[in-house]
Design a protein around this motif. Structure first.
Motif, short mmCIF file in Angstrom:
data_model
loop_
_atom_site.label_atom_id
_atom_site.label_comp_id
_atom_site.label_asym_id
_atom_site.label_seq_id
_atom_site.Cartn_x
_atom_site.Cartn_y
_atom_site.Cartn_z
N ASP A 153 41.76 35.49 23.05
CA ASP A 153 41.66 36.20 24.05
C ASP A 153 41.89 37.59 23.21
O ASP A 153 42.87 37.93 23.14
N HIS A 155 42.44 42.13 23.73
CA HIS A 155 42.27 43.19 24.59
C HIS A 155 41.23 44.32 24.86
O HIS A 155 41.05 44.19 25.68
N GLY A 158 37.51 41.21 23.75
CA GLY A 158 36.59 39.73 24.62
C GLY A 158 37.11 38.40 23.47
O GLY A 158 38.40 38.53 22.49
N ARG A 293 32.41 50.87 22.83
CA ARG A 293 32.22 49.49 22.47
C ARG A 293 31.64 49.39 21.05
O ARG A 293 31.86 49.08 20.72
#
Length: 311
Positions: A153, A155, A158, A293
């Motif tokens: 994962d 941070h 994702g 993003r």
């Protein structure tokens, strides 16, 4: 265990705005969360290192208001930890010398895969695996990549599922220059410096799978947590570079630009109100959830805002 991160500039050139964004976010996360910060100079890419770059980098970080708790540690000052890691991998049949030429690799590789920019090393070129002595340090050595995914994962990015055996194959971990590759060096250094939190650009996201494989093969732990941030790019969509003009911090500094304006621009790239601010103010306002993003694009308007003396 105290959480630890590292700032790891390379002396291959001066810091530019993209580097500054990553380092500032890394520093802010560390100071707000009580992480220890190690400054590490990654200087193993000898032919590309620039004279005086280490000193200029340290001066520029301090100019921005970035500090650290330990270092600078310079990779090239002690190669023995990397040799020790190689002896362990070779002795357990997890690494082997490779004399394959680029043309041989390309001829045996499958068709290029979308998004993969490195040639996949096919398992058909792997020699019979057996324990070896690490007695040939003037040739390339490759790491034996097993089948199966590497899952972790991130941070920011994702959940990740990478398959190095399909996307890269056995990759080089020691070079014919008598030095470790980037992938091996950072794993060895992160472990021995106690690094538990890695914050860097997402151009290195694919490296995380390879590095986790090395962590496990070397029996190292705990494995670090990753935060990969979108890069700063030019208007052509490519990562910020000389082709996009002179974005070096030392150039803006020579023009009289103050650090609070540089930090203000980085703050705007991180979802904050675009206004001059100190490193401490940036730290207080930083929220990973507000960072876009998609990649940041450096524009002529950004350049003009930096050069403006007052709002």
């Amino acid at each position: 265990m105290k959480q630890t991160t590292r700032l790891a500039p390379s002396p291959t050139g001066a810091l530019h705005l993209g580097n500054a964004r990553t380092f500032l976010v890394n520093w802010a996360l560390a100071r707000r969360n009580g992480w220890r910060i190690v400054l590490r100079i990654e200087d193993l890419d000898g032919p590309r290192n620039k004279p005086g770059a280490i000193e200029r980098t340290i001066d520029t970080l301090r100019w921005l208001g970035i500090d650290w708790d330990e270092g600078p540690a310079v990779q090239s000052h002690d190669l023995e930890p990397y040799r020790a890691a190689m002896r362990g991998l070779a002795g357990r049949a997890l690494a082997y010398p490779s004399e394959s030429t680029r043309s041989e690799v390309e001829a045996a590789a499958s068709a290029p895969q979308e998004g993969v920019h490195e040639t996949v090393f096919p398992s058909s070129l792997r020699p019979a695996l057996a324990p070896r002595d690490f007695d040939r340090q003037d040739t390339n050595w490759r790491f034996v990549v097993g089948l199966g995914p590497v899952v972790f994962d991130d941070h920011f990015a994702g959940p990740q599922r990478q398959e190095p055996s399909r996307t890269i194959g056995d990759f080089v971990i020691w070079t014919k220059r008598g030095q470790p590759s980037y992938q091996l060096a950072v794993v060895v250094d992160d472990h021995r410096q106690g690094v538990t939190q890695i914050v860097r650009g997402d151009d290195l996201l694919d490296s995380a799978g390879r590095q986790l494989l090395l962590y496990r093969a070397l029996g190292l732990g705990p494995e670090p947590a990753y935060t990969h941030l979108p890069l700063v790019r030019g208007s052509d969509g490519k990562r910020l570079a000389k082709r996009h003009g002179d974005t070096r911090l030392e150039t803006y500094r020579a023009l009289g630009v103050q650090p609070d304006r540089v930090i203000g621009l980085i703050g705007a790239w991180c979802g904050m109100r675009p206004e001059p601010m100190s490193a401490a103010a940036f730290m207080a306002r930083l929220d990973l959830s507000t960072i876009p993003r998609e990649a940041v694009v450096f524009t002529v308007e950004n350049d003009a805002w930096l050069r403006r003396r007052s709002d």
